[in-house]
Each structure stands twice: as C-alpha cells, then as structure tokens.
Design an enzyme around this catalytic site. Structure first.
Site, PDB file in Angstrom:
ATOM      1  N   GLU A 241      -5.301  -8.608   0.461  1.00 50.96           N
ATOM      2  CA  GLU A 241      -6.054  -8.306   1.684  1.00 50.96           C
ATOM      3  C   GLU A 241      -7.499  -8.023   1.334  1.00 50.96           C
ATOM      4  OE1 GLU A 241      -4.649  -5.087   4.192  1.00 50.96           O
ATOM      5  OE2 GLU A 241      -2.568  -5.738   3.945  1.00 50.96           O
TER       6      GLU A 241
ATOM      7  N   GLU B   2       0.803  -1.230   0.000  1.00 52.61           N
ATOM      8  CA  GLU B   2       0.000   0.000   0.000  1.00 52.61           C
ATOM      9  C   GLU B   2       0.834   1.278   0.000  1.00 52.61           C
ATOM     10  OE1 GLU B   2      -3.043  -0.065   2.995  1.00 52.61           O
ATOM     11  OE2 GLU B   2      -4.037  -1.770   2.081  1.00 52.61           O
TER      12      GLU B   2
HETATM   13  C1  FCB Z   1      -4.708  -2.166   5.303  1.00 52.54           C
HETATM   14  C2  FCB Z   1      -3.338  -2.480   5.855  1.00 52.54           C
HETATM   15  C3  FCB Z   1      -3.348  -3.542   6.913  1.00 52.54           C
HETATM   16  C4  FCB Z   1      -4.529  -3.407   7.844  1.00 52.54           C
HETATM   17  C5  FCB Z   1      -5.816  -3.298   7.062  1.00 52.54           C
HETATM   18  C6  FCB Z   1      -7.053  -3.194   7.910  1.00 52.54           C
HETATM   19  O1  FCB Z   1      -4.705  -0.875   4.799  1.00 52.54           O
HETATM   20  O2  FCB Z   1      -2.485  -2.892   4.821  1.00 52.54           O
HETATM   21  O3  FCB Z   1      -2.117  -3.495   7.570  1.00 52.54           O
HETATM   22  O4  FCB Z   1      -4.340  -2.363   8.708  1.00 52.54           O
HETATM   23  O5  FCB Z   1      -5.761  -2.185   6.214  1.00 52.54           O
END
Ligand code: FCB
Length: 477
Positions: free
Chosen positions: A384, A196
């Site tokens: 994620e 990110e």
């Molecule tokens: C993302 C992050 C991760 C976590 C999630 C909820 O932005 O990469 O580390 O905090 O959100």
C-alpha cells in the site's frame, strides 16, 4: 557580505546568460539525466480491502464482524458511517475489474472477509462465501490480472470470544487461512497473512479508535500484540500446509520507519536502529523469531506471555515481505545510551487530507533499504501507498493534482531503491477507489477513482490517468 535581492539576482543571471556563461539546456554535461524507468517485470497494481469496499454485510451467510459492531456504535465513526453498503463491490466486482483493466495493472491486492468463509470464525465453512471469492478471482484472471490476496484485513468474526485478547483467535485464524489457501491456491500465487498488525492490535486495544475500541493497560496490549503476530506465524504454517507447492507467502506490514535526518553514516545507522527497536513487537519479532532484549527490558513485567513454540512459529520464513508505506518518522544520532533521538511531527509538518498522513517521500526509499539491510528478505513489495485528498468535483472532473504530486514523489523514491538494487518487485497503490476509511467513514477519499456513494458511480480522477501513464511507460512520469 550583504545578501543580494531577487531582482539583482535576476539581472545577474540574465547578463551571465547573454554572455553564454550558463549551461545551455539540452547540452550534455557530466551529469546524466535520471532514468526513471522500472525493470520490465516490475508489477503495478492497486489495493483494496473487504470491509472497505464490499458492503452486502448480511448476504450469503456472512457473519457479523468487530467492524460491523464498532461502526454501528454511536460516536465511533465519522458521521456514524458504516461499511453496510460501502462501494457495493460484492455485487459490482466485475465492473471494478474493468476499472483495473482500463488502468492496465498487472496485479490487484484484495482481501477476503473471514466471516464470509466461517461466519462464526470457526466451524463449518460457508460454501456461498467461498464460491463468491472464486468468482471474483476467476473474473480477475480472465481479464489478465493477477490477484494478491490478504487473508485478514481487520474484519474479525464477532463470534470469536474475546477477539484478539484471546489466544485461541490466533489458532482460529490459522485454521481459516489454511482452509481458504487450500480453496484458492489454484488461482492465487501470492498470499499475505494479515494486514498491519499494529493497527488491529494497538489502534483497537490501546488507542481505542478502531474496533473493538478498547484502551487496555500495557500488559494486556502486549498480549494482544503477541496474539497478533502469533496469528501471522501460525497462518504462514497453515497456508504452507494447505496451499499448492510454490505458493508465495508473506505479510503486509505497516512498519514504522525512521528516516535519517541527514545522509551521513551516523544518522543512517541511528535511524536503522530506531526502526528495528520501534518495531520490536511486530516486524522485528517476525523477521528475527524473537523479542529483542531492548523490548523485553523496556516492558519488564508487562512483556507478553509466550508459550513454547510461539517464537518459532512467529519467525516462520517468508517468501516475501510487503510494506504499507505512508508517513515517515525521523531520527537523528545522539549520545544517549540507545544512540538515537526521534523527532516528533509538528503542525508545520506537511500532510495530506488525513492529519496522520505526513508527507515525506524519502520514507519510501529508506523503508525498503532498512528492511533489506536489517533482514535481507528475498523479495519485497509495496502492498500500500497512496494519499487522501479533498477531491472537489468540477464539471464531472476530479483534478487531484495534489495526490499526483504525492504519488510521483513517493514512486520516485521507490525507484531509487530499485535502482540501487534492493529487491522491490511491485507496487500496489491504495486505493483503486474511494471507500470506507475506517473511523473516518466516507470523509476521507483515497481512491484514484471517485465514488459517488449515492449512485455508486465510479469516475476516474486525474490520478487514474496519471497512474495509467506510469504503467504504460513503466516509469515515473
Ligand atoms: C492503511 C490500511 C488501509 C487504508 C489505508 C489508508 O492503514 O491498511 O485499509 O485504510 O491505511
């Protein structure tokens, strides 16, 4: 014509049903029931990150990071929470591997703390840090779980002067990533450079809510962004130079995706254009190897200073693109010169426990589709996806039906993308267990295992049982 009341409607349906006018359940019609199963080789996993779970911040020679400093600065995190202990996973990793094994996942995404390997960001490697990760990886492999490793998930060695404001940090990152890839590529086949970029650049240097907590003017923010994508690009090159042949290299990016408000060709095209332009300084630059004209024009004199060779490095070909997909944005076609309007979130936009986590499952489908159509990556992963929930404990149970609702809807949309032939090969649920949620400290729980931070006891939530069943049947359930 006046509208009919609910009671009248009920009566009408009952009569029609009695007369046999309604389709009988179970009797085939032209519609086929949804097949929500995934291809046999689809990978299911969960994800975590070093600073959020490890603790042990002073152990075995680990150097301090920007997040140690930030979280220890009064007023920066909820309740002054820090990652000093977190889930204590540095010591309990074997127990956490058993949680994974019990879920039945084939894969696990974890990150490596740069400052355990190079306590000062560069210089002499710390063998204790390297050996720790080799043990963690071996433990996963012995249990039949394939590790996917992120080289940088925001915990930046504090000793690096100027942090991401300094171009040299991109080079230091590449040296670290290359070295570490050489150490672990006998155990790890998939490496993600960074997590990110938008968060460790913008949230830390423009909005100021993440480490190092700065609010810089636009030209300096753009320069930080440039160093962020440059680190990724130099990292790809360094990893390829040091890792075993065949190591798959990619990125975990939280691209901002614009969902078309209506499925019509004009809105679909407008939303895709919005996604490409709004990510000009991040994924668009990486996939196209240049800053697009719209971005350069918009930033004018504030555009980043780019040196010869930077864009070629940034555009280094990737083996896969991994996406962190949570909240949607929306766009519609309009007759402005750029051809789209974006629609802001408003208080009635539904969200999970984190106010930023707007619920919009369609973003899962459109994210995969837009990246595929715009840039045609060979392979995609979801690195994620998950949700925060309140998670009250009742008689030892956490029945997080709201999180299950969220996950089921998002995974159904990922299924749609797979069914339509986009090259999505795996899904990593965020997160294996509750952990240090950055500025929100321990107040926001994203895990499918509940963690009692006083005792470090892990308890599977309802969502863990649900995910286990998804994996067992290789289908949305
Ligand atoms: C993302 C992050 C991760 C976590 C999630 C909820 O932005 O990469 O580390 O905090 O959100």
């Amino acid at each position: 014509m006046r509208g009919i009341s609910r009671r009248e409607l009920g009566k009408a349906l009952a009569t029609a049903g009695a007369a046999g006018a309604l389709a009988k359940p179970g009797v085939a019609n032209a519609l086929q029931p949804n097949d929500l199963s995934f291809p046999k080789d689809f990978r299911w996993g969960t994800a975590t990150a070093s600073y959020q779970i490890e603790g042990a911040v002073k152990e075995d020679g680990r150097g301090p990071t920007n997040w140690d400093i930030f979280s220890h600065t009064p007023g920066r995190t909820f309740n002054g929470d820090t990652g000093d202990v977190a889930d204590d996973s540095y010591h309990r990793y074997a127990e956490d591997t058993q949680l994974l094994k019990n879920l039945g996942v084939s894969s696990y995404r974890m990150s490596i703390a740069w400052s355990r390997i190079f306590p000062e960001g560069r210089g002499q490697p710390n063998s204790k840090g390297v050996d720790h990760y080799k043990r963690v990886l071996d433990n996963l492999l012995e249990n039949g779980i394939e590790p996917y490793v992120t080289m940088f998930h925001w915990d930046l060695p504090a000793a690096l002067p100027g942090g991401w404001q300094n171009r040299d940090t991109a080079k230091a990152y590449a040296d670290y990533a290359g070295y570490m890839a050489g150490q672990i590529s006998d155990r790890v086949k998939h490496i993600m450079t960074v997590n990110e970029i938008r968060c460790y650049t913008d949230l830390g240097h423009q909005v100021g809510v993440h480490a190092p907590g700065l609010k810089l003017p636009p030209a300096e923010v753009n320069q930080v962004r440039h160093h962020g994508v440059l680190a990724h690009g130099l990292g790809v090159q360094a990893i390829r130079a040091h890792a075993k042949a065949g190591t798959q290299v990619g990125i975990a990016d939280n691209t901002t995706f614009y969902v078309p408000v209506i499925d019509t060709p004009e809105h679909i095209a407008a939303a895709k254009k919005a996604t490409r332009e709004m990510n000009a300084m991040f994924l668009t630059a990486i996939m196209e190897g240049r800053y697009i004209d719209e971005y350069l024009k918009q930033e004018g004199a504030n555009a980043p200073k780019v040196q010869a060779g930077d864009m070629a490095a940034i555009g280094s070909p990737l083996d896969f693109v991994a996406l962190n997909i949570y909240a949607p944005e929306w766009a519609r076609a309009d007759d402005s010169p750029r051809g789209y309007a974006t629609i802001p979130h408003i208080p009635s936009s539904p969200h999970m426990a984190s106010p930023w986590l707007i619920v919009g499952p369609e973003v899962a489908y459109w994210g995969v589709r837009q990246v595929s159509e715009l840039w045609g990556p060979k392979v995609l992963y979801i690195s994620e996806n998950g949700a925060s929930a309140d998670d009250p404990v009742n008689n030892g149970r956490v029945d997080d039906a709201d999180r299950v609702m969220y996950l089921r809807n998002y995974i159904t949309q990922f299924h749609r993308a797979v069914a339509e032939g986009y090259p999505l090969k795996g899904y990593f649920l965020w997160s294996l267990m509750d952990n240090f949620e950055w500025a929100d400290g321990y107040s926001k729980r994203f895990g499918i295992h509940y963690v009692d931070f006083k005792t470090q006891k892990r308890t599977p939530k309802l969502s863990a049982a649900w995910y286990k069943e998804v994996i067992r049947r290789n289908a949305v359930v």
